[in-house]
Design a protein around this motif. Structure first.
Motif, mmCIF file in Angstrom:
data_model
loop_
_atom_site.group_PDB
_atom_site.id
_atom_site.type_symbol
_atom_site.label_atom_id
_atom_site.label_comp_id
_atom_site.label_asym_id
_atom_site.label_seq_id
_atom_site.Cartn_x
_atom_site.Cartn_y
_atom_site.Cartn_z
ATOM 1 N N UNK A 1 -69.977 -13.543 105.382
ATOM 2 C CA UNK A 1 -69.655 -14.906 105.021
ATOM 3 C C UNK A 1 -68.559 -15.432 105.952
ATOM 4 N N UNK A 2 -68.703 -16.650 106.411
ATOM 5 C CA UNK A 2 -67.736 -17.249 107.316
ATOM 6 C C UNK A 2 -66.429 -17.525 106.583
ATOM 7 N N UNK A 3 -65.343 -17.416 107.315
ATOM 8 C CA UNK A 3 -64.020 -17.695 106.770
ATOM 9 C C UNK A 3 -63.900 -19.189 106.487
ATOM 10 N N UNK A 4 -63.324 -19.515 105.347
ATOM 11 C CA UNK A 4 -63.106 -20.911 104.985
ATOM 12 C C UNK A 4 -62.081 -21.531 105.936
ATOM 13 N N UNK A 5 -62.414 -22.670 106.471
ATOM 14 C CA UNK A 5 -61.476 -23.405 107.328
ATOM 15 C C UNK A 5 -60.334 -23.931 106.461
ATOM 16 N N UNK A 6 -59.111 -23.627 106.860
ATOM 17 C CA UNK A 6 -57.946 -24.070 106.099
ATOM 18 C C UNK A 6 -57.472 -25.426 106.604
ATOM 19 N N UNK A 7 -56.998 -26.239 105.684
ATOM 20 C CA UNK A 7 -56.338 -27.494 106.021
ATOM 21 C C UNK A 7 -54.846 -27.239 105.889
ATOM 22 N N UNK A 8 -54.134 -27.390 107.017
ATOM 23 C CA UNK A 8 -52.728 -27.019 107.102
ATOM 24 C C UNK A 8 -51.895 -28.236 107.491
ATOM 25 N N UNK A 9 -50.910 -28.550 106.661
ATOM 26 C CA UNK A 9 -49.937 -29.578 107.014
ATOM 27 C C UNK A 9 -48.910 -28.893 107.907
ATOM 28 N N UNK A 10 -48.833 -29.307 109.161
ATOM 29 C CA UNK A 10 -47.871 -28.768 110.127
ATOM 30 C C UNK A 10 -47.002 -29.950 110.525
ATOM 31 N N UNK A 11 -45.739 -29.949 110.073
ATOM 32 C CA UNK A 11 -44.938 -31.166 110.154
ATOM 33 C C UNK A 11 -43.452 -30.829 110.234
ATOM 34 N N UNK A 12 -42.668 -31.784 110.685
ATOM 35 C CA UNK A 12 -41.210 -31.650 110.681
ATOM 36 C C UNK A 12 -40.630 -32.606 109.641
ATOM 37 N N UNK A 13 -39.577 -32.156 108.986
ATOM 38 C CA UNK A 13 -38.843 -33.021 108.051
ATOM 39 C C UNK A 13 -37.359 -32.920 108.375
ATOM 40 N N UNK A 14 -36.645 -33.958 108.003
ATOM 41 C CA UNK A 14 -35.185 -33.891 108.049
ATOM 42 C C UNK A 14 -34.742 -32.921 106.953
ATOM 43 N N UNK A 15 -33.492 -32.511 106.999
ATOM 44 C CA UNK A 15 -32.981 -31.599 105.972
ATOM 45 C C UNK A 15 -33.012 -32.226 104.593
ATOM 46 N N UNK A 16 -33.063 -33.569 104.536
ATOM 47 C CA UNK A 16 -33.167 -34.239 103.242
ATOM 48 C C UNK A 16 -34.601 -34.656 102.906
ATOM 49 N N UNK A 17 -35.585 -34.075 103.610
ATOM 50 C CA UNK A 17 -36.981 -34.175 103.193
ATOM 51 C C UNK A 17 -37.792 -35.360 103.688
ATOM 52 N N UNK A 18 -37.328 -36.051 104.746
ATOM 53 C CA UNK A 18 -38.071 -37.203 105.254
ATOM 54 C C UNK A 18 -38.811 -36.852 106.539
ATOM 55 N N UNK A 19 -40.009 -37.434 106.706
ATOM 56 C CA UNK A 19 -40.797 -37.210 107.919
ATOM 57 C C UNK A 19 -40.555 -38.305 108.953
ATOM 58 N N UNK A 20 -39.956 -39.399 108.541
ATOM 59 C CA UNK A 20 -39.642 -40.510 109.443
ATOM 60 C C UNK A 20 -38.632 -41.415 108.754
ATOM 61 N N UNK A 21 -38.022 -42.264 109.547
ATOM 62 C CA UNK A 21 -37.158 -43.299 108.970
ATOM 63 C C UNK A 21 -38.047 -44.312 108.255
ATOM 64 N N UNK A 22 -37.463 -45.203 107.483
ATOM 65 C CA UNK A 22 -38.233 -46.193 106.721
ATOM 66 C C UNK A 22 -39.133 -47.050 107.606
ATOM 67 N N UNK A 23 -38.712 -47.298 108.856
ATOM 68 C CA UNK A 23 -39.517 -48.096 109.783
ATOM 69 C C UNK A 23 -40.520 -47.251 110.573
ATOM 70 N N UNK A 24 -40.614 -45.959 110.249
ATOM 71 C CA UNK A 24 -41.547 -45.063 110.934
ATOM 72 C C UNK A 24 -40.945 -44.346 112.127
ATOM 73 N N UNK A 25 -39.725 -44.688 112.500
ATOM 74 C CA UNK A 25 -39.082 -44.078 113.662
ATOM 75 C C UNK A 25 -38.831 -42.586 113.433
ATOM 76 N N UNK B 1 -36.858 -40.987 115.858
ATOM 77 C CA UNK B 1 -35.847 -40.788 116.894
ATOM 78 C C UNK B 1 -34.955 -39.581 116.614
ATOM 79 N N UNK B 2 -34.785 -39.241 115.366
ATOM 80 C CA UNK B 2 -33.946 -38.102 114.975
ATOM 81 C C UNK B 2 -34.554 -36.760 115.390
#
Length: 184
Positions: free
Chosen positions: A1-25, A27-28
């Motif tokens: 049986x073929x291995x199930x393809x995994x869906x992986x969130x690979x992302x960076x966050x600030x130490x306080x849990x944000x992926x971007x500033x409110x405007x989407x920036x 820059x950090x």
């Protein structure tokens, strides 16, 4: 049986849990990266598909227009962009817009032979996939900076999602990679 393809969130966050500033920036995120770029090369070799939310795609297209290095869509991988509306601009090569439900799409995608799948983000599409139990793992690179406010890793909703720690990696610049499996 073929291995199930995994869906992986690979992302960076600030130490306080944000992926971007409110405007989407993001820059950090600017700054030197250690040798090996946090294992990104190895991760990229393990995937053949990238899933994008519409706002994240628009940001990438804006970066591409501005000529920011590394911002073009890689045509060697399949790029799917989830949207509820008709695209405003021409579809870049290698990009397909998706309007079907998360469950129908992932059922069809996981049946196809291939490598793992990178959930690029943003917060809304991550939440949609998580709520449908279609996220398998999170690789979260916590950047040692507080940015105070912004876009959270996952769009807010009342949910509890148990995670199992796979690994924790510390880098010389203070970045920590937390690798979790979503327990179902």
């Amino acid at each position: 049986m073929a291995r199930k393809r995994k869906i992986i969130v690979h992302i960076a966050t600030s130490a306080d849990g944000f992926i971007a500033r409110s405007d989407g920036s993001v820059d950090w995120l600017d700054g030197p990266t250690p040798k090996g770029n946090y294992g990104m090369g190895a991760f990229y070799k393990s995937i053949d598909t990238i899933l994008w939310g519409r706002k994240t795609c628009d940001m990438a297209l804006d970066f591409q227009k501005k000529g920011i290095a590394g911002s073009a869509f890689d045509t060697k991988v399949k790029n799917y962009v989830f949207t509820r509306s008709q695209p405003h601009s021409a579809t870049p090569p290698g990009v397909e817009f998706v309007r079907e439900t998360v469950k129908a799409f992932t059922t069809r995608l996981r049946k196809k032979k291939g490598k793992d799948i990178w959930m690029m983000g943003g917060a809304g599409i991550i939440a949609s996939f998580l709520d449908e139990e279609e996220i398998d793992e999170f690789m979260i690179h916590v950047i040692p900076k507080f940015i105070g406010e912004g876009i959270p890793l996952i769009a807010p909703s009342r949910r509890t999602v148990p995670l199992k720690l796979i690994s924790c990696t510390k880098f010389t610049d203070g970045v920590v990679k937390l690798h979790y499996a979503v327990t179902k």
